[in-house]
Design a protein around this motif. Structure first.
Motif, short mmCIF file in Angstrom:
data_model
loop_
_atom_site.label_atom_id
_atom_site.label_comp_id
_atom_site.label_asym_id
_atom_site.label_seq_id
_atom_site.Cartn_x
_atom_site.Cartn_y
_atom_site.Cartn_z
N SER A 95 -3.86 -3.89 -4.93
CA SER A 95 -4.71 -5.07 -4.73
C SER A 95 -4.06 -6.35 -5.25
N ARG A 113 -14.71 9.31 -9.05
CA ARG A 113 -14.65 8.43 -7.90
C ARG A 113 -14.25 9.23 -6.66
N ARG A 155 0.84 -1.21 0.00
CA ARG A 155 0.00 0.00 0.00
C ARG A 155 0.87 1.25 0.00
N ASP A 185 -9.04 1.54 5.28
CA ASP A 185 -8.86 1.59 3.83
C ASP A 185 -8.20 0.30 3.31
N LYS A 206 -15.13 2.71 -3.46
CA LYS A 206 -14.01 3.40 -4.12
C LYS A 206 -14.05 3.29 -5.63
N GLU A 263 -11.70 -4.88 -0.98
CA GLU A 263 -10.74 -4.09 -1.77
C GLU A 263 -11.35 -2.78 -2.28
#
Lengths: 230, 231
Positions: free
Chosen positions: A145, B136, A97, B66, B102, B49
């Motif tokens: 991700s 977004r 991240r 987050d 998101k 996610e």
């Protein structure tokens, strides 16, 4: 980058622990400080940013913060491996991240450059930035991700704690690479402000090439970690 | 256990806690979902996610979750203690969770009033602009204050109703700037990509303060009176 092993987080332990001097007010500041306790100036830039001041090993941090329940899980046969794997994955996720955040910061710098170009009425020059921004928008969520390393029961290629450790170390290399990339992009708004548009085009081309390299190395990460890269 | 809707107002297990996630069926066009339950001690929330969860306790933001994971929350709403405090003093802790999506949303915009474009060949031309944009969540902390706290917006349509007019202004002001640099009515179709980049270049100053990021903008159609379309 796929073939070269990334910088190990263990390298950070060799850093000097002596105090340094604030470049603004010349007061003595403890080593590792991000801000001067005397004048409040940021010391990150003087230290060369996070590239020369790598983050701590997040795996140790996750291990230290294990609560009672998690410690109990480590004692239960069958649960031990699950807990161990999950904790390395959590550390890797935290690390990735940060890599993605650095790319997001780079994207914001590129967007600032685009805004500066539009404000300078250089509308055609904004087209130079469009592919770079599109690449960043694609790669950032890919890193954020990405798969965390997992194999089911009796898998042909097993992913155990050893491979997960390797995955963490591999991903660590991207933190450094993303920092270098962000430093390159941060120059863009300055180049636009100084009206050096030819340099802007060169920087964008160099950034795209580096990003493609980073992307392909990241794409190969699981293969490299599992040792099946041919 | 993972709860299916509806989320129980209280209870859910022997200890009184439960596991909450945002069911797909209820996501759809919703940008935000407030968990319809006063969060109890050890209520677990699952964050995926594509989501961010915001945990409020006594009106304060305690955390933005987050990173995809399952999080165990704490509040004073515990078995026995919570009930006892409430029975004795009437005090109840308000602990809330808001989920935010998101992902990218697609919105449309169109001008209600024509824009007068002064073209060197055709003189004054009335233009109408239509198009789509992709937006977004940019900054959850700003967004939640601007939309959820102020307007109670829950669906993407609620948010888009606020963005639409801003988009039209943005498109017009971008076209105005480009016109000053020699853009003509006849160039509009061929310059769509440059126009998009100009719009995106100006977008952060319009949408940044709302916590929204515009990532694509297609002024796909700009119409002008028929007499100007013929050579």
């Amino acid at each position: 980058m796929a073939s070269a092993p990334p910088t190990s987080p263990a390298d950070s332990s060799s850093e000097s622990t002596s105090s340094s001097v604030c470049p603004t007010c010349h007061a003595k500041v403890p080593s590792g400080s991000r801000f001067c306790p005397n004048c409040g100036a940021s010391l990150a830039a003087a230290a060369g940013g996070a590239a020369t001041n790598p983050p701590a090993d997040l795996r140790q941090r996750v291990d230290q913060d294990r609560g009672t329940l998690k410690r109990l899980e480590l004692l239960i046969p069958g649960y031990h491996g699950y807990r161990q794997g999950e904790d390395i994955r959590a550390a890797d996720s935290l690390l990735r991240r940060q890599v993605a955040d650095r790319l997001r910061n780079a994207r914001m710098a590129a967007e600032n450059a685009r805004t500066a170009l539009t404000q300078a009425n250089r509308f055609n020059d904004t087209m130079e930035l469009a592919p770079l921004l599109a690449d960043l928008m694609r790669i950032e969520p890919k890193i954020r991700s990405a798969e965390q390393g997992y194999s089911g029961i009796a898998a042909a290629i097993r992913v155990g704690p050893q491979q997960l450790d390797k995955l963490y170390e591999y991903d660590y290399g991207f933190a450094v690479a993303a920092d270098q990339f962000a430093a390159l992009i941060r120059a863009l708004p300055i180049q636009v402000a100084s009206g050096d548009y030819a340099q802007v085009a060169q920087t964008v081309a160099a950034a795209r090439a580096r990003l493609t390299e980073l992307d392909s190395a990241f794409g190969a990460r699981m293969r490299v970690v599992e040792g099946i890269q041919v | 256990m993972v709860t299916n809707t509806p989320i129980p107002q209280k209870g859910g297990s022997l200890f009184g806690s439960t596991t909450i996630n945002w069911e797909d069926a209820y996501k759809g066009p919703n940008i935000m979902w407030r968990v319809p339950r006063n969060i109890r001690l050890n209520d677990n929330i699952v964050v995926r996610e594509d989501e961010i969860a915001v945990f409020f306790r006594d009106g304060k933001v305690l955390a933005y979750f987050d990173r995809p994971d399952r999080y165990a929350l704490t509040s004073l709403n515990a078995p026995i203690v919570g009930g006892l405090v409430k029975a004795l003093s009437g005090v109840r802790q308000e602990a809330e969770v808001y989920y935010l999506q998101k992902r990218l949303f697609d919105g449309k915009f169109g001008s209600s009033e024509p824009y007068v474009f002064k073209d060197p060949d055709f003189g004054l031309v009335s233009l109408r602009v239509y198009g789509s944009y992709r937006w977004r969540l940019g900054a959850p902390d700003v967004f939640i204050t601007q939309f959820v706290g102020t307007f109670g917006a829950t669906s993407s349509a609620d948010v888009e109703s606020r963005l639409r007019d801003q988009m039209v202004i943005l498109v017009y002001s971008s076209l105005g700037k480009m016109k000053d640099q020699g853009l003509r009515v006849t160039d509009l179709a061929g310059q769509l990509q440059t126009i998009e980049q100009a719009i995106l270049g100006f977008a952060p100053q319009h949408f940044g303060p709302l916590g929204v990021e515009v990532q694509r903008s297609k002024a796909s159609r700009s119409t002008c009176p028929t007499r100007y379309r013929r050579p």
